[in-house]
Motif scaffolding. Structure first.
Motif, PDB file in Angstrom:
ATOM      1  N   LEU A  34     -27.029  25.366  15.606  1.00 28.76           N
ATOM      2  CA  LEU A  34     -28.230  26.188  15.742  1.00 28.76           C
ATOM      3  C   LEU A  34     -28.085  27.477  14.925  1.00 28.76           C
ATOM      4  N   VAL A  35     -26.953  28.141  15.063  1.00 24.74           N
ATOM      5  CA  VAL A  35     -26.762  29.403  14.336  1.00 24.74           C
ATOM      6  C   VAL A  35     -26.683  29.134  12.827  1.00 24.74           C
ATOM      7  N   MET A  36     -26.064  28.010  12.456  1.00 31.27           N
ATOM      8  CA  MET A  36     -26.023  27.633  11.041  1.00 31.27           C
ATOM      9  C   MET A  36     -27.444  27.568  10.461  1.00 31.27           C
ATOM     10  N   LEU A  37     -28.362  26.937  11.211  1.00 28.31           N
ATOM     11  CA  LEU A  37     -29.736  26.804  10.718  1.00 28.31           C
ATOM     12  C   LEU A  37     -30.453  28.148  10.701  1.00 28.31           C
ATOM     13  N   LEU A  38     -30.208  28.958  11.732  1.00 27.28           N
ATOM     14  CA  LEU A  38     -30.867  30.270  11.777  1.00 27.28           C
ATOM     15  C   LEU A  38     -30.327  31.183  10.681  1.00 27.28           C
ATOM     16  N   ALA A  39     -29.053  30.997  10.330  1.00 30.93           N
ATOM     17  CA  ALA A  39     -28.460  31.831   9.289  1.00 30.93           C
ATOM     18  C   ALA A  39     -28.760  31.269   7.899  1.00 30.93           C
ATOM     19  N   GLY A  40     -29.307  30.052   7.845  1.00 31.91           N
ATOM     20  CA  GLY A  40     -29.591  29.427   6.556  1.00 31.91           C
ATOM     21  C   GLY A  40     -28.327  29.039   5.806  1.00 31.91           C
ATOM     22  N   GLU A  41     -27.278  28.682   6.544  1.00 28.48           N
ATOM     23  CA  GLU A  41     -26.003  28.309   5.927  1.00 28.48           C
ATOM     24  C   GLU A  41     -25.913  26.787   5.776  1.00 28.48           C
ATOM     25  N   PRO A  42     -25.125  26.326   4.798  1.00 32.51           N
ATOM     26  CA  PRO A  42     -25.054  24.883   4.573  1.00 32.51           C
ATOM     27  C   PRO A  42     -24.054  24.148   5.459  1.00 32.51           C
ATOM     28  N   ASN A  43     -23.155  24.855   6.149  1.00 31.41           N
ATOM     29  CA  ASN A  43     -22.229  24.151   7.042  1.00 31.41           C
ATOM     30  C   ASN A  43     -21.794  25.075   8.173  1.00 31.41           C
ATOM     31  N   ILE A  44     -21.266  24.459   9.266  1.00 25.52           N
ATOM     32  CA  ILE A  44     -20.998  25.270  10.464  1.00 25.52           C
ATOM     33  C   ILE A  44     -19.768  26.162  10.310  1.00 25.52           C
TER      34      ILE A  44
ATOM     35  N   MET B  86     -35.250  13.513  -2.521  1.00 30.59           N
ATOM     36  CA  MET B  86     -36.415  13.997  -3.264  1.00 30.59           C
ATOM     37  C   MET B  86     -36.881  15.356  -2.750  1.00 30.59           C
ATOM     38  N   ALA B  87     -36.768  15.559  -1.432  1.00 29.14           N
ATOM     39  CA  ALA B  87     -37.146  16.875  -0.890  1.00 29.14           C
ATOM     40  C   ALA B  87     -36.225  17.936  -1.486  1.00 29.14           C
ATOM     41  N   GLY B  88     -34.943  17.603  -1.617  1.00 35.07           N
ATOM     42  CA  GLY B  88     -33.985  18.534  -2.215  1.00 35.07           C
ATOM     43  C   GLY B  88     -34.336  18.822  -3.668  1.00 35.07           C
ATOM     44  N   ARG B  89     -34.594  17.742  -4.427  1.00 30.13           N
ATOM     45  CA  ARG B  89     -34.902  17.936  -5.850  1.00 30.13           C
ATOM     46  C   ARG B  89     -36.165  18.748  -6.054  1.00 30.13           C
ATOM     47  N   LEU B  90     -37.153  18.512  -5.191  1.00 32.58           N
ATOM     48  CA  LEU B  90     -38.447  19.168  -5.393  1.00 32.58           C
ATOM     49  C   LEU B  90     -38.560  20.488  -4.629  1.00 32.58           C
ATOM     50  N   GLY B  91     -37.487  20.849  -3.914  1.00 35.33           N
ATOM     51  CA  GLY B  91     -37.511  22.108  -3.156  1.00 35.33           C
ATOM     52  C   GLY B  91     -38.599  22.124  -2.102  1.00 35.33           C
ATOM     53  N   LEU B  92     -38.777  20.975  -1.411  1.00 33.07           N
ATOM     54  CA  LEU B  92     -39.869  20.891  -0.441  1.00 33.07           C
ATOM     55  C   LEU B  92     -39.540  21.552   0.894  1.00 33.07           C
ATOM     56  N   ALA B  93     -38.229  21.700   1.190  1.00 33.01           N
ATOM     57  CA  ALA B  93     -37.840  22.253   2.488  1.00 33.01           C
ATOM     58  C   ALA B  93     -37.660  23.759   2.336  1.00 33.01           C
ATOM     59  N   ASP B  94     -38.571  24.525   2.900  1.00 34.54           N
ATOM     60  CA  ASP B  94     -38.527  25.980   2.797  1.00 34.54           C
ATOM     61  C   ASP B  94     -37.363  26.506   3.642  1.00 34.54           C
ATOM     62  N   PRO B  95     -36.368  27.156   3.009  1.00 35.68           N
ATOM     63  CA  PRO B  95     -35.189  27.592   3.764  1.00 35.68           C
ATOM     64  C   PRO B  95     -35.511  28.627   4.833  1.00 35.68           C
ATOM     65  N   ASN B  96     -36.682  29.221   4.733  1.00 34.97           N
ATOM     66  CA  ASN B  96     -37.046  30.240   5.715  1.00 34.97           C
ATOM     67  C   ASN B  96     -37.645  29.640   6.989  1.00 34.97           C
ATOM     68  N   GLN B  97     -37.968  28.346   6.919  1.00 31.76           N
ATOM     69  CA  GLN B  97     -38.691  27.738   8.045  1.00 31.76           C
ATOM     70  C   GLN B  97     -37.766  26.984   8.999  1.00 31.76           C
ATOM     71  N   ILE B  98     -38.154  26.998  10.256  1.00 29.75           N
ATOM     72  CA  ILE B  98     -37.447  26.237  11.287  1.00 29.75           C
ATOM     73  C   ILE B  98     -38.457  25.271  11.890  1.00 29.75           C
ATOM     74  N   ALA B  99     -38.127  23.978  11.831  1.00 29.31           N
ATOM     75  CA  ALA B  99     -39.044  22.954  12.361  1.00 29.31           C
ATOM     76  C   ALA B  99     -38.313  22.085  13.390  1.00 29.31           C
ATOM     77  N   PHE B 100     -38.604  22.355  14.651  1.00 29.27           N
ATOM     78  CA  PHE B 100     -38.005  21.544  15.719  1.00 29.27           C
ATOM     79  C   PHE B 100     -38.889  20.342  16.006  1.00 29.27           C
TER      80      PHE B 100
ATOM     81  N   ASN C 177     -23.502  36.782   9.888  1.00 28.59           N
ATOM     82  CA  ASN C 177     -23.516  35.504  10.611  1.00 28.59           C
ATOM     83  C   ASN C 177     -22.928  35.631  12.014  1.00 28.59           C
ATOM     84  N   LEU C 178     -21.792  36.331  12.124  1.00 28.82           N
ATOM     85  CA  LEU C 178     -21.142  36.404  13.436  1.00 28.82           C
ATOM     86  C   LEU C 178     -21.929  37.302  14.391  1.00 28.82           C
ATOM     87  N   VAL C 179     -22.580  38.316  13.851  1.00 27.64           N
ATOM     88  CA  VAL C 179     -23.405  39.163  14.722  1.00 27.64           C
ATOM     89  C   VAL C 179     -24.649  38.385  15.172  1.00 27.64           C
ATOM     90  N   LEU C 180     -25.212  37.592  14.258  1.00 24.16           N
ATOM     91  CA  LEU C 180     -26.352  36.743  14.635  1.00 24.16           C
ATOM     92  C   LEU C 180     -25.933  35.792  15.756  1.00 24.16           C
TER      93      LEU C 180
END
Ligand code: ASP
Length: 592
Positions: free
Chosen positions: A540-550, A414-428, A141-144
């Motif tokens: 931004l780095v939190m989202l790129l690293a796929g982490e749940p908090n900063i 519902m998106a959480g329950r159904l796993g609709l948000a792909d953790p690999n994707q970034i949508a600005f 994370n810190l290197v990213l």
């Protein structure tokens, strides 16, 4: 150097070479005549073996070594024996047969495993942050983060920007949060404020003629903490002269696209970034920071339910308020209890209840409100919602802000329950055309939606005198995966408009002079039209690293209670320090 190679570097082609490695013992195994050590440094892990037969003294020493000791080993790189290669490790085809070992430093048994990725109590991680930061995931994370910041510095320098530092000891700034104050020793009874952002200073740099400024700026806001907030955080702060919002947005869009595609291993799924007006974002997603990785869009059904006999709906519409809904696929078989859970979520967001219509697998409708609709009305609703067998329609009927909040909460749940948000994707996406003001019911005045230097849309300036609530601001926010990752605006560069805004938000002339006199004065010395933006680096780095908090991407963060558990800050000050600062501490009665 105490090493010839890093622990991530050796490959089959190095076989036969004499090398020296140094690092931490990640893992050890004593197999009698052979000791295995996994040696770790910042670059990776290399397996080291020490054989009793060939190096009896070194072997004896190696048997005592424990996890996290710092050692140096020398030996020969060898191909691992047949079938012993480890395909999960970049160095997995080789090992180092050591004929020398130096213990550089011993280690106590750490309070948690460094060599296993497992859930660790966060307070313990914070208390021993330097050990937590040894874990490969935190190092990643810190290197990213470093790579993102380095990319930004290069990108902006190549685009003609100058990095300029601004003071940390400053004056209250206009972001609307609570200030951190620093008492002045030399000026009894006076205080500096730590900047909530370098907003005023960057605008003054435009007056000063720098035209393109940026800074990786630390900002301080004394707010209640959440997962995506910290008392001190880092922004990429930037400002440009002679620009429209298109110029600022265009530059940031290009930069963010390159960051995702060149620095991270995530997939950018919105190209170009969609633009939503603030109004449209609330209508379709219930929030001004929508997660566009999934649909579940909100539909307005006010016109269709107005003719029903369901009083909650008809009365809402009669009062000029909306009835809106989302259609969730695949949960049409939710039990009464499961729907009850959703109702609790809706209520927590402000709803009085939750009406639902389920379409069963066979197509028949299951709903406690169905009886208030004619079959044609039901059919019209189902087709507006594009609902099919197995779907569940969730309704909200209330004032527009409550409907938005409720459907936003349900959509995310519902998106959480159904796993609709792909953790690999970034949508600005960009959110534009914000209202310039929000009405503050408690104080009976207008508050700026962004901050008080944001310019109105030039064509809306006359509205400031007639209907300020209708004026739109030249504000633009960048949202990503459900978070606000940047906010900015074109600024007011004209003293008369600035004074008008101060008036509307209830700052009298004296107050405004006291707080922002230096800005007003500067604006009279030739101010270029200017605007800027400030992406949050931590988020931004939190989202790129796929982490749940900063906290996961900040080396030494504060806890949710704004404390540093490692150093024990904040802490009491000496009586003599307080005296010098002319400060007397009055403890609250309850002793807290
Ligand atoms: N200073 C603003 C903020 O921190 C950003 C900007 O307007 O550039 O939100």
């Amino acid at each position: 150097m105490l090493k010839t190679h890093t622990c991530g570097e050796l490959r089959l082609e190095h076989a036969g070479q004499q090398v020296t490695l140094a690092g931490w013992v990640h893992r050890w195994r004593d197999q009698g005549g052979l000791v295995f050590l996994d040696l770790r440094d910042r670059w990776g892990i290399t397996q080291v073996t020490i054989a009793q037969e060939s190096s009896p003294d070194v072997h004896a020493l190696a048997r005592d070594v424990r996890n996290e000791w710092v050692i140096q080993v020398s030996g020969t790189v060898e191909q691992r024996p047949d079938g012993m290669a480890n395909p999960d490790l970049p160095t997995g085809e080789i090992e180092v047969r050591a004929n020398n070992l130096v213990v550089l430093n011993r280690a106590k048994t750490p309070p948690f495993y460094i060599n296993k990725e497992e859930k660790i109590d966060e307070a313990l991680r914070m208390r021993y942050r330097y050990l937590d930061l040894r874990r490969p995931s935190m190092q990643y994370n810190l290197v990213l983060r470093h790579n993102v910041v380095r990319f930004i510095r290069n990108f902006l320098s190549d685009h003609g920007f100058v990095e300029i530092e601004t003071p940390i000891l400053f004056k209250t700034t206009p972001e609307g949060a609570r200030d951190y104050l620093v008492p002045s020793r030399l000026h009894p009874g006076k205080f500096f404020a730590l900047p909530q952002s370098p907003q005023q200073l960057k605008q003054l740099l435009m007056v000063a003629g720098y035209e393109r400024y940026f800074q990786i700026a630390r900002c301080f806001r004394d707010e209640d903490q959440r997962g995506d907030r910290q008392p001190e955080f880092t922004q990429l702060d930037l400002e440009m002269s002679f620009v429209t919002r298109e110029d600022v947005m265009g530059l940031i869009e290009e930069m963010m696209t390159c960051i995702v595609e060149q620095v991270s291993d995530r997939e950018l799924v919105t190209k170009p970034f969609p633009r939503l007006t603030h109004h449209e974002a609330l209508l379709r997603y219930g929030t001004d920071k929508p997660d566009l990785r999934y649909g579940l869009e909100i539909e307005d059904v006010s016109d269709l339910v107005a003719g029903s006999s369901f009083r909650v709906f008809t009365e809402t519409v009669a009062a000029g308020n909306p009835v809106r809904a989302i259609c969730v696929p695949g949960v049409g078989d939710y039990s009464r209890k499961q729907i009850g859970e959703l109702e609790e979520i809706a209520k927590a967001a402000g709803a009085k209840g939750l009406a639902t219509i389920a379409i069963e697998a066979g197509g028949e409708v299951r709903s406690s409100i169905a009886k208030f609709f004619t079959p044609e009305q039901l059919q019209a609703l189902v087709s507006r919602m594009k609902a099919g067998p197995g779907d569940l329609i969730l309704f909200a009927a209330d004032s527009a802000p409550v409907v938005a909040a409720v459907l936003d909460a349900l959509r995310r749940e519902m998106a959480g329950r159904l796993g609709l948000a792909d953790p690999n994707q970034i949508a600005f996406c960009w959110i534009i055309d914000f209202p310039l003001f929000e009405w503050n019911e408690d104080e009976q005045r207008w508050d700026p939606s962004h901050h008080l230097f944001t310019a109105p849309m030039w064509e809306d300036v006359p509205l400031l005198d007639t209907e300020p609530g209708k004026a739109r601001g030249q504000q633009y926010d960048l949202a990503c995966n459900g978070y606000e990752v940047a906010g900015g605006s074109i600024r007011i560069h004209d003293r008369a408009i600035q004074e008008k805004i101060f008036g509307l938000i209830g700052l009298d002339v004296e107050d405004a002079k006291q707080r922002f006199g230096h800005m007003l004065e500067a604006f009279e010395f030739g101010t270029p039209p200017h605007g800027g933006i400030a992406p949050g680096i931590d988020r931004l780095v939190m989202l790129l690293a796929g982490e749940p908090n900063i906290r996961e991407v900040i080396a030494f963060p504060k806890t949710q209670q704004a404390a540093d558990l490692m150093a024990g800050a904040p802490s009491e000050a000496d009586a003599h320090q307080l005296e010098e600062l002319h400060i007397r501490v009055v403890r609250p009665e309850n002793g807290k």
